[in-house]
Design an enzyme around this catalytic site. Structure first.
Site, PDB file in Angstrom:
ATOM      1  N   HIS A  17       0.572  -1.041   0.110  1.00 43.98           N
ATOM      2  CA  HIS A  17       0.043  -0.093   0.061  1.00 43.98           C
ATOM      3  C   HIS A  17       1.010   1.115  -0.343  1.00 43.98           C
ATOM      4  O   HIS A  17       0.697   2.085  -1.164  1.00 43.98           O
ATOM      5  CB  HIS A  17      -0.564  -0.531   1.380  1.00 43.98           C
ATOM      6  CG  HIS A  17      -2.002  -1.256   0.680  1.00 43.98           C
ATOM      7  ND1 HIS A  17      -1.798  -2.126   2.194  1.00 43.98           N
ATOM      8  CD2 HIS A  17      -2.806  -1.291   0.486  1.00 43.98           C
ATOM      9  CE1 HIS A  17      -3.242  -2.650   2.623  1.00 43.98           C
ATOM     10  NE2 HIS A  17      -3.726  -2.048   1.491  1.00 43.98           N
ATOM     11  N   LYS A  41     -17.958  -6.135   5.720  1.00 39.43           N
ATOM     12  CA  LYS A  41     -17.094  -6.889   6.484  1.00 39.43           C
ATOM     13  C   LYS A  41     -15.849  -6.841   7.591  1.00 39.43           C
ATOM     14  O   LYS A  41     -16.048  -6.359   7.993  1.00 39.43           O
ATOM     15  CB  LYS A  41     -15.810  -6.183   4.698  1.00 39.43           C
ATOM     16  CG  LYS A  41     -15.635  -6.995   3.610  1.00 39.43           C
ATOM     17  CD  LYS A  41     -13.827  -5.938   3.431  1.00 39.43           C
ATOM     18  CE  LYS A  41     -13.155  -6.121   2.566  1.00 39.43           C
ATOM     19  NZ  LYS A  41     -12.368  -5.710   1.227  1.00 39.43           N
ATOM     20  N   ARG A  92      -1.880  -5.622  -8.499  1.00 43.83           N
ATOM     21  CA  ARG A  92      -0.507  -6.405  -8.140  1.00 43.83           C
ATOM     22  C   ARG A  92      -0.928  -7.647  -9.389  1.00 43.83           C
ATOM     23  O   ARG A  92      -1.151  -6.805 -10.478  1.00 43.83           O
ATOM     24  CB  ARG A  92      -1.072  -7.380  -6.113  1.00 43.83           C
ATOM     25  CG  ARG A  92      -0.739  -6.718  -5.733  1.00 43.83           C
ATOM     26  CD  ARG A  92      -1.299  -7.066  -3.966  1.00 43.83           C
ATOM     27  NE  ARG A  92      -2.253  -6.914  -4.488  1.00 43.83           N
ATOM     28  CZ  ARG A  92      -3.778  -7.423  -3.622  1.00 43.83           C
ATOM     29  NH1 ARG A  92      -3.089  -6.988  -1.867  1.00 43.83           N
ATOM     30  NH2 ARG A  92      -5.008  -7.119  -2.798  1.00 43.83           N
ATOM     31  N   SER A 130      -2.747  -7.886   2.894  1.00 41.91           N
ATOM     32  CA  SER A 130      -2.891  -7.838   3.638  1.00 41.91           C
ATOM     33  C   SER A 130      -3.927  -8.530   4.876  1.00 41.91           C
ATOM     34  O   SER A 130      -3.204  -9.332   5.737  1.00 41.91           O
ATOM     35  CB  SER A 130      -3.907  -6.698   3.959  1.00 41.91           C
ATOM     36  OG  SER A 130      -3.622  -5.490   4.153  1.00 41.91           O
TER      37      SER A 130
HETATM   38  P1  ADP Z   1      -9.988  -3.299  -0.417  1.00 44.01           P
HETATM   39  O1  ADP Z   1     -10.653  -3.919   0.197  1.00 44.01           O
HETATM   40  O2  ADP Z   1     -10.290  -1.964  -1.052  1.00 44.01           O
HETATM   41  O3  ADP Z   1      -9.864  -3.967  -1.483  1.00 44.01           O
HETATM   42  P2  ADP Z   1      -7.247  -3.383  -0.064  1.00 44.01           P
HETATM   43  O4  ADP Z   1      -6.707  -2.166   1.547  1.00 44.01           O
HETATM   44  O5  ADP Z   1      -6.846  -4.246   0.316  1.00 44.01           O
HETATM   45  O6  ADP Z   1      -8.528  -2.732   0.148  1.00 44.01           O
HETATM   46  O7  ADP Z   1      -6.304  -2.740  -0.482  1.00 44.01           O
HETATM   47  C1  ADP Z   1      -7.081  -1.002  -0.979  1.00 44.01           C
HETATM   48  C2  ADP Z   1      -5.322  -1.117  -2.169  1.00 44.01           C
HETATM   49  O8  ADP Z   1      -4.323  -1.385  -2.158  1.00 44.01           O
HETATM   50  C3  ADP Z   1      -6.187  -2.274  -3.408  1.00 44.01           C
HETATM   51  O9  ADP Z   1      -6.398  -0.958  -4.911  1.00 44.01           O
HETATM   52  C4  ADP Z   1      -5.716  -3.121  -3.596  1.00 44.01           C
HETATM   53  O10 ADP Z   1      -5.301  -3.728  -5.125  1.00 44.01           O
HETATM   54  C5  ADP Z   1      -4.127  -2.715  -3.431  1.00 44.01           C
HETATM   55  N1  ADP Z   1      -3.062  -2.884  -2.783  1.00 44.01           N
HETATM   56  C6  ADP Z   1      -3.379  -3.699  -1.503  1.00 44.01           C
HETATM   57  N2  ADP Z   1      -1.747  -4.922  -1.704  1.00 44.01           N
HETATM   58  C7  ADP Z   1      -1.042  -4.112  -2.467  1.00 44.01           C
HETATM   59  C8  ADP Z   1       0.473  -4.496  -2.568  1.00 44.01           C
HETATM   60  N3  ADP Z   1       0.913  -5.322  -2.094  1.00 44.01           N
HETATM   61  N4  ADP Z   1       0.498  -3.813  -3.585  1.00 44.01           N
HETATM   62  C9  ADP Z   1      -0.120  -3.010  -4.303  1.00 44.01           C
HETATM   63  N5  ADP Z   1      -1.093  -2.513  -4.230  1.00 44.01           N
HETATM   64  C10 ADP Z   1      -1.661  -3.248  -3.296  1.00 44.01           C
END
Ligand code: ADP
Length: 169
Positions: A17, A41, A92, A130
């Site tokens: 992130h 969620k 990703r 995460s």
């Molecule tokens: P959501 O529940 O909205 O998917 P996340 O916290 O999982 O929320 O992810 C928020 C954003 O960050 C999303 O666009 C997700 O694809 C991106 N994201 C999560 N992990 C990574 C990572 N390792 N590299 C790049 N982008 C990421």
């Protein structure tokens, strides 16, 4: 002034992130991180805890000038309220694409003036999530490579507490 919103669950924030966040910060005048409060969620950390961890991670990483808010409801309304012209999402490996494509096109239907911008993470974080971090943390594994120290500490505290209350039963 061009403001972008970076929304997500951030349960918890990872270096993946943060990598996307730093890239977005270079492209826009102002970047706001929006931590989603979604009652449907289940999350490990509360929205306020997640917001605090994003803020603490930014301090730890020396990133200044990024606002962190929580929001519930329609993302596009949050973007409007905050004056954002774009929504940033991270990509990703191909696994993100279908969901993100649908999310972006739906948001475009709801607000054609707000653009979704996809940024690719650095290769080393392209399989980091995460969920993975929580799984490692749950079994007491070392998450230092994946999250800032403040997050690692919060995970240890959360799972330590959980393990203790389980053991007490
Ligand atoms: P959501 O529940 O909205 O998917 P996340 O916290 O999982 O929320 O992810 C928020 C954003 O960050 C999303 O666009 C997700 O694809 C991106 N994201 C999560 N992990 C990574 C990572 N390792 N590299 C790049 N982008 C990421």
């Amino acid at each position: 002034m061009r403001t972008a919103l970076y929304p997500g669950s951030f349960d918890p924030i990872t270096y993946g992130h943060l990598d996307v966040l730093k890239r977005a910060k270079r492209l826009f005048d102002e970047l706001i991180v929006a931590v989603v409060e979604n009652p449907r969620k289940t999350s490990l950390f509360t929205a306020e805890e997640r917001r605090e961890l994003v803020a603490a991670s930014l301090v730890e990483e020396g990133v200044c000038g990024v606002r962190v808010v929580t929001y519930s409801g329609l993302l596009i309304e949050c973007a409007r309220e905050l004056g954002a012209v774009a929504v940033v999402r991270g990509l990703r490996a191909t696994s993100d694409f279908d969901y993100e494509f649908q999310f972006a096109l739906t948001n475009r239907d709801l607000a054609s003036d707000i653009e979704t911008v996809f940024l690719m993470t650095a290769g080393q974080y392209s399989f980091l999530s995460s969920s993975l971090v929580k799984e490692i943390g749950q079994y007491g594994g070392d998450v230092a490579k994946f999250v800032p120290a403040c997050v690692a500490k919060a995970l240890a505290a959360k799972f330590g507490t959980k393990r203790r209350s389980k053991g007490a039963r």
